[in-house]
Design an enzyme around this catalytic site. Structure first.
Site, short mmCIF file in Angstrom:
data_model
loop_
_atom_site.label_atom_id
_atom_site.label_comp_id
_atom_site.label_asym_id
_atom_site.label_seq_id
_atom_site.Cartn_x
_atom_site.Cartn_y
_atom_site.Cartn_z
NE ARG A 147 13.63 -2.14 8.84
CZ ARG A 147 12.60 -1.62 8.16
NH1 ARG A 147 12.50 -0.83 7.21
NH2 ARG A 147 11.60 -2.44 8.28
CB SER A 195 10.51 0.88 0.46
OG SER A 195 11.64 0.07 0.29
CE LYS A 208 2.62 -5.94 0.63
NZ LYS A 208 3.80 -6.08 1.02
CG HIS A 231 16.56 -2.25 0.51
ND1 HIS A 231 15.64 -1.17 -0.13
CD2 HIS A 231 15.84 -3.06 1.11
CE1 HIS A 231 14.50 -1.65 0.45
NE2 HIS A 231 14.76 -2.79 1.04
#
Ligand code: PNS
Length: 163
Positions: free
Chosen positions: A94, A132, A41, A17
């Site tokens: 990515r 993450s 979540k 990030h």
């Protein structure tokens, strides 16, 4: 004044990030790091904790004349971008695998807010596998994540595991 938002869960912020924030900073005068409030979540960090961590880390990165702001939001990213007066939504890519999901989001966001462009930036190769969720999984199972997340994030993950 060119403003962008960089939306995400940031649960937690990774060096990937930070790489995207650095890369996008020459393109904008102001970037709002927009942290999604997503309690459903079951995040590792509350939205307040995520924002606080990001605010602690951002001063360490060099972004020239670009101002960085941290804010949280609920609901649609496109709504938050419009209300913020942003011209663009920044997202990092990515690998090819990210593209399909990101393309669908970009097209939907464009449908919702046609005047706001999505800008994709290619992440540094060294962070191409960093997410993450992978960081949380590896760390929780006792693996090392140094160099992949900021030291402050690693320390906070350690605190979380203890509590
Ligand atoms: O870091 P992430 O989890 O990949 O970020 C995904 C995020 C927050 C950008 C995406 O889930 C999102 O925009 N959520 C807000 C709700 C929304 O706008 N959904 C429609 C997207 S087209």
């Amino acid at each position: 004044m060119k403003r962008a938002i960089f939306p995400g869960s940031f649960d937690p912020l990774t060096n990937g990030h930070l790489d995207i924030i650095k890369r996008s900073s020459p393109l904008f005068d102001e970037i709002i790091i927009a942290v999604l409030n997503n309690p459903e979540k079951n995040p590792m960090f509350s939205v307040e904790e995520r924002c606080e961590l990001i605010r602690e880390i951002l001063p360490e990165i060099e972004t020239g004349k670009c101002d960085l702001i941290v804010d949280s939001f609920s609901g649609l990213t496109a709504d938050f971008a419009r209300k913020s007066g942003a011209a663009a939504i920044v997202r990092g890519i990515r690998a090819v695998a990210d593209y399909e999901y990101e393309l669908r989001m970009a097209l939907m966001n464009r449908r919702l807010e046609p005047q706001i462009e999505t800008v994709f930036l290619v992440a540094a190769e060294e962070f191409s596998y960093v997410s993450s969720s992978l960081m949380k999984q590896v760390f929780t199972l006792g693996g090392r994540v140094e160099g992949l997340v900021p030291a402050q994030v690693e320390a906070k993950m350690r605190e979380k595991l203890k509590s």
